[in-house]
Scaffold this motif. Structure first.
Motif: not given
Ligand SMILES: O=C(CO)COP(=O)(O)O
Length: 214
Positions: A174-179, A196-198
């Motif tokens: 998971v890494s995007t708003g769409e996800d 996705g963030v780290a």
């Protein structure tokens, strides 16, 4: 949708991520929490971001060298804890013990599971939530909700059949708003994500994109 960022043991700056998560949560009204290494719980919590432990041990106070005491992480500012993970696999009896330990310390709980069958078993232990994270998709570029939507739907059904009060999260890739939006459409109450963030050059812009999908 609750967004929980698990920093695992990545070489990121936990305070940079925590500060970004706090700011994005405040600006958007979204619920975002950060789960750092146990040693960083207190200073991450001091930023004001909602802070979760990555694990608590089943034991209470006593002669338990090397344990992560639920009361200690709570006293240092944690609001909740992950329990079990594909990367930190526990026996069912220990998952149960850790959920009980977290309850004693008033910590919210999310038990991670590899598949819907494990989600059902975990839900039977009465945590606040369970998270389905297919191991083969963890750390990858494709979100679980896109790569395997059926596993999220089956996890939601498995938890519902055992205890409708237990929320279901999903994670892996998971890494995007769409996800986030796709996960919500499949019945997830939140997402659990890490790389996705780290591993991002600019964690704040990734978090801003993630909350756009709520
Ligand atoms: O394991 C995870 C969160 O606990 C998911 O990790 P990634 O977001 O890196 O796939």
């Amino acid at each position: 949708m609750f967004i929980l960022v698990n920093l695992k043991a990545y070489p990121c700056d936990p305070i940079e991520v925590a500060t970004a998560a706090r700011d994005v949560a405040e600006a958007s009204g979204a619920r975002i929490a950060v789960s750092p290494q146990a040693a960083d719980v207190a200073r991450v919590a001091e930023t004001g971001v909602e802070t979760w432990a990555q694990h608590v041990s089943p034991n209470a106070h006593g002669s338990h060298t090397g344990s992560t005491l639920a009361e200690a992480v709570a006293d240092n500012g944690a609001a909740g804890t992950l329990i079990n993970h594909s990367e930190n696999r526990l026996k069912l009896a220990d998952v149960d013990g850790s959920v009980r330990a977290a309850e004693r310390a008033d910590l919210e709980t999310i038990v991670c599971a590899n598949n819907p069958a494990q989600v059902g078993a975990a839900a039977a232990l009465g945590p606040d939530a369970v998270a389905v994270e297919p191991p083969e998709l963890i750390g990858g570029d494709v979100s679980v909700a896109t790569a395997d939507p059926g596993i999220v739907e089956d996890a939601v059904a498995a938890a519902e059949a055992v205890d409708p009060a237990v929320d279901v999260f999903c994670g892996a890739g998971v890494s995007t708003g769409e996800d986030v939006s796709t996960a919500g459409d499949l019945g997830a109450a939140g997402v659990l994500l890490a790389s996705g963030v780290a591993k991002a050059d600019d964690p704040e812009s990734v978090l801003e994109d993630l909350v756009s999908g709520i």
